[in-house]
Design an enzyme around this catalytic site. Structure first.
Site, short mmCIF file in Angstrom:
data_model
loop_
_atom_site.label_atom_id
_atom_site.label_comp_id
_atom_site.label_asym_id
_atom_site.label_seq_id
_atom_site.Cartn_x
_atom_site.Cartn_y
_atom_site.Cartn_z
CE LYS A 29 84.26 -22.64 -69.94
NZ LYS A 29 84.38 -21.73 -69.08
N GLY A 30 79.23 -22.70 -67.90
CA GLY A 30 79.31 -22.17 -66.62
C GLY A 30 79.75 -20.73 -66.59
N GLY A 31 79.18 -19.85 -66.29
CA GLY A 31 79.73 -18.20 -66.16
C GLY A 31 79.70 -17.19 -67.44
CE LYS A 34 74.23 -22.00 -68.12
NZ LYS A 34 75.73 -21.71 -67.72
CB THR A 35 71.08 -16.68 -64.93
OG1 THR A 35 71.19 -17.94 -64.51
CG2 THR A 35 69.85 -16.26 -64.21
CB THR A 36 72.00 -12.32 -67.67
OG1 THR A 36 72.58 -12.11 -66.45
CG2 THR A 36 71.71 -10.80 -68.11
CG ASP A 58 72.84 -23.59 -62.32
OD1 ASP A 58 73.13 -24.49 -61.47
OD2 ASP A 58 73.41 -22.97 -63.03
CD GLU A 228 87.18 -15.89 -72.34
OE1 GLU A 228 87.43 -16.92 -71.96
OE2 GLU A 228 87.25 -14.80 -71.84
#
Length: 359
Positions: A29-31, A34-36, A58, A228
């Site tokens: 999911k966004g935020g 993922k990039t880290t 992305d 979450e």
């Protein structure tokens, strides 16, 4: 539900040990970070592999922010490394450039409109064709949020639909198009045969890569999430879709976890920890045969090579809270902190009283 002894190792060491891996997708999911996670995975892989390429698909492109270095659509050596390269690709922009460069705008834009997703599929095929000629030992994909990623994984069937549509157009209007191209003196390289040849060439790459993607020895997908409800739901959807596409996945990274290590807990912190624990339990129940790695929520962002390297230890050794609740050390530290807080509050009260007296 598996016991702690039965649970697979809570690290990404299994990915580093799998020497046959060629493609590593990181998505979610966004935020959720993922990039880290993909950046740290590429750093860890660079320690055990000859050459590593990390690609961001992305459109938001956070890879440059993570490494604090500008990247483009050409592989660039990451500062401080001799075998780690990074590139950022925007499928839509890449496709526009490809079409205009080849002079096939009208034909392929018609095709793109006829088959939803064909533009992304073609640009992804072009990128894979380029990547395959570069001979990296492993390629890490920092993918866009889940929906976009699932479309990307559908590109083999999307391209096949595109080819079928193109053949239909050719059979129906082929003669007319040929006459028109000759009439207007259009070069043969821009004719429908050239376009069809281009798509057929892509299909060969697609079939080869698709075969590799479905091979668990060569490809794996790492799901990144947070504890979450929406992220759990999105992860389950992603795992189900990956199973449908026959793409291997056996690693889940749960990011932004609150550990019980604050000396003085607030009501909000306690409530958030309880909420997280509920979803952590569900993750462990759903994915009891997965390698689940928990990462702590930090007070600051993880940016720059040194910060990424420092945080990478949590990928190889499960994070341990700095305090053990109920221990002598923890109680002493709590008493010391509360005394200091009381002292600060008394000083502030004294200042306010003096200010009131002057007024």
């Amino acid at each position: 539900m598996a016991t702690d002894q039965d649970q697979p190792e809570a690290t990404v060491q299994n990915i580093l040990d799998q020497e046959s891996l060629k493609w590593v997708f990181v998505g979610g999911k966004g935020g959720v970070g993922k990039t880290t996670c993909s950046s740290i995975l590429s750093i860890l892989l660079a320690r055990v592999r000859a050459s590593v390429l990390i690609i961001s698909t992305d459109p938001a492109h956070n890879l440059s922010d993570a490494f604090q270095q500008r990247f483009t659509k050409t592989p660039t050596l990451v500062n401080g490394f001799t075998n780690l390269y990074a590139m950022e690709v925007d499928p839509n922009t890449e496709n526009e450039e490809t079409l205009s460069a080849d002079g096939m705008d009208s034909f392929l834009s018609e095709l793109a409109n006829a088959v939803p997703g064909i533009d992304e599929a073609m640009s992804f095929a072009e990128m894979l064709k380029l990547v395959q000629t570069m001979d990296y030992s492993v390629i890490v994909f920092d993918t866009a949020p889940t929906g976009h990623t699932l479309r990307l994984l559908q590109f083999p069937s999307t391209l096949e639909k595109g080819l079928a549509k193109m053949m239909t157009l050719k059979n129906r209007f082929g003669g007319l198009i040929s006459q028109m191209t000759r009439l207007f003196g259009v070069d043969e390289e821009f004719g429908e045969d050239a376009i069809l040849g281009k798509l057929e060439g892509m299909k060969d790459v697609i079939e080869q890569v698709n075969k590799q993607f479905k091979d668990p020895d060569m490809t794996t997908f790492v799901c990144v999430c947070i504890p979450e409800f929406l992220s759990l739901y999105e992860t389950e959807r992603l795992v189900q879709e990956l199973a449908k596409f026959e793409i291997d996945t056996h690693n889940v990274i749960i990011n932004q976890v609150l550990f019980d290590e604050e000396v003085v807990e607030t009501k909000l912190l306690k409530a958030r920890m309880q909420m997280q624990q509920k979803y952590l339990d569900q993750f462990y129940m759903l994915y009891d045969d997965f390698n689940i790695t928990k990462l702590p929520l930090l007070p600051q962002e993880v940016c720059g090579v040194e910060a990424l390297k420092a945080f990478s230890r949590n990928f190889l050794t499960p994070y341990q809270p700095s305090l053990t609740r109920g221990s002598l050390e923890e109680v002493e530290q709590r008493v010391s902190t509360l005394k200091q807080m009381l002292k600060d509050a008394e000083a502030e009260l004294e200042t306010l009283r003096k200010g009131k007296q002057k007024a």
